[in-house]
Design a protein around this motif. Structure first.
Motif, PDB file in Angstrom:
ATOM      1  N   CYS A 180      -6.359   6.795   3.980  1.00  0.00           N
ATOM      2  CA  CYS A 180      -5.772   6.757   5.315  1.00  0.00           C
ATOM      3  C   CYS A 180      -6.350   7.868   6.180  1.00  0.00           C
ATOM      4  CB  CYS A 180      -4.254   6.908   5.227  1.00  0.00           C
ATOM      5  SG  CYS A 180      -3.434   6.918   6.840  1.00  0.00           S
TER       6      CYS A 180
ATOM      7  N   SER B 283      -7.737   2.886  -1.198  1.00  0.00           N
ATOM      8  CA  SER B 283      -7.784   2.985   0.255  1.00  0.00           C
ATOM      9  C   SER B 283      -7.514   4.427   0.654  1.00  0.00           C
ATOM     10  CB  SER B 283      -6.732   2.066   0.892  1.00  0.00           C
ATOM     11  OG  SER B 283      -6.807   2.098   2.308  1.00  0.00           O
TER      12      SER B 283
ATOM     13  N   PRO C 295      -8.041   6.517  -5.326  1.00  0.00           N
ATOM     14  CA  PRO C 295      -7.442   5.552  -4.400  1.00  0.00           C
ATOM     15  C   PRO C 295      -8.330   4.330  -4.183  1.00  0.00           C
ATOM     16  CG  PRO C 295      -8.499   7.292  -3.167  1.00  0.00           C
ATOM     17  CD  PRO C 295      -8.617   7.674  -4.617  1.00  0.00           C
TER      18      PRO C 295
ATOM     19  N   GLU D 223      -3.160   4.491  -2.297  1.00  0.00           N
ATOM     20  CA  GLU D 223      -3.911   5.115  -1.218  1.00  0.00           C
ATOM     21  C   GLU D 223      -3.878   6.639  -1.343  1.00  0.00           C
ATOM     22  OE1 GLU D 223      -2.633   4.853   2.839  1.00  0.00           O
ATOM     23  OE2 GLU D 223      -0.514   5.133   2.340  1.00  0.00           O
TER      24      GLU D 223
ATOM     25  N   LEU E  37       0.842  -1.199   0.000  1.00  0.00           N
ATOM     26  CA  LEU E  37       0.000   0.000   0.000  1.00  0.00           C
ATOM     27  C   LEU E  37       0.874   1.245   0.000  1.00  0.00           C
ATOM     28  CD1 LEU E  37      -2.914   1.154   0.331  1.00  0.00           C
ATOM     29  CD2 LEU E  37      -2.604   0.950   2.795  1.00  0.00           C
TER      30      LEU E  37
END
Length: 253
Positions: free
Chosen positions: A222, A220, A218, A164, A143
């Protein structure tokens, strides 16, 4: 149907010293980047956070970093590539042991702090991290930020690459993160952060540091756990994504 993963850095305390609210964030995120004892964390913290993540069906990721607890892994270390490779393998194996004891396993790798930034452009250290993951378990996804050197090398090595974005970090027009040393690099407005996360997850552009439009796609997002109001911001992000019809699911199920 739009889907997205939410990840956060967890297990970053040490002994009796705590960093962030791991329990609250584990009720929000779908993936947990758990410190592996190098930049933060210790065996008891790893064991406890892995167990709680497994109980909540949160994917466990190895948050590997420089062995630098005093600097919280945010200082560059000019380390020999072979030594870095073996340190990353050691960190992976340690966290994986506690994940398996909890009835789960390490499902992906995300570097931390200065290592994350360094292997975005440092060929030798990037290659060392990729070699470590390849040696340990080639099935582990990695990632990171789009355009990073280490992700290019990981892809060339046959590893699965996952891109991400950061909920609370400002972006430059070319899609890189604004340095934490500059004003406005970290965002604190909960509603604004939630809106930009919905935009990221649905393919709409966000506003870069210069006021231009930047489109990120993305897999993911964060959400940081060590900033003021982090849990409330993360909860708002999750609810806003849900309200927008975005399905939250681990990318490494």
């Amino acid at each position: 149907m739009n889907t997205i993963d939410l990840n956060a850095d967890l297990g970053e305390g040490f002994g009796s010293w705590a960093m962030g609210d791991d329990n609250a964030l584990l009720d929000v995120v779908t993936s947990a980047n758990i410190a592996c004892g190098a930049h933060a964390g210790d065996p008891s913290i790893m064991r406890a956070v892995c167990r709680r993540a497994a109980d909540r069906d949160v994917a466990i990721g190895a948050h590997v970093g420089y062995a630098d607890k005093p600097g919280f892994g945010r200082r560059f270390i000019d380390i020999e590539p072979a030594v870095l490779r073996d340190e990353v393998i050691s960190q992976l194996a340690t966290l994986d042991a506690f994940a398996r004891i909890a009835g789960s396993e390490v499902r992906y790798v995300k570097p931390h702090g200065a290592l994350y930034n360094t292997i975005g452009h440092h060929e030798e250290q990037a290659a060392a991290v990729v070699e470590a993951i390849s040696d340990y378990d080639r099935s582990l996804p990695v990632l990171g930020l789009p355009g990073a050197v280490w992700l290019r090398l990981a892809e060339e090595a046959g590893l699965t690459v996952v891109h991400e974005a950061f909920a609370d970090r400002a972006y430059t027009p070319d899609g890189t993160l604004v340095s934490r040393r500059l004003p406005g690099a970290v965002l604190h407005d909960g509603p604004a952060i939630a809106r930009r996360c919905v935009a990221m997850a649905t393919g709409a552009p966000i506003t870069d540091i210069d006021g231009g439009k930047l489109k990120l796609q993305p897999e993911s997002i964060c959400v940081h756990g060590d900033t003021p109001g982090a849990v409330q911001i993360a909860q708002r992000v999750r609810q806003s994504l849900w309200d927008a019809g975005v399905v939250l699911t681990p990318f490494a199920a």
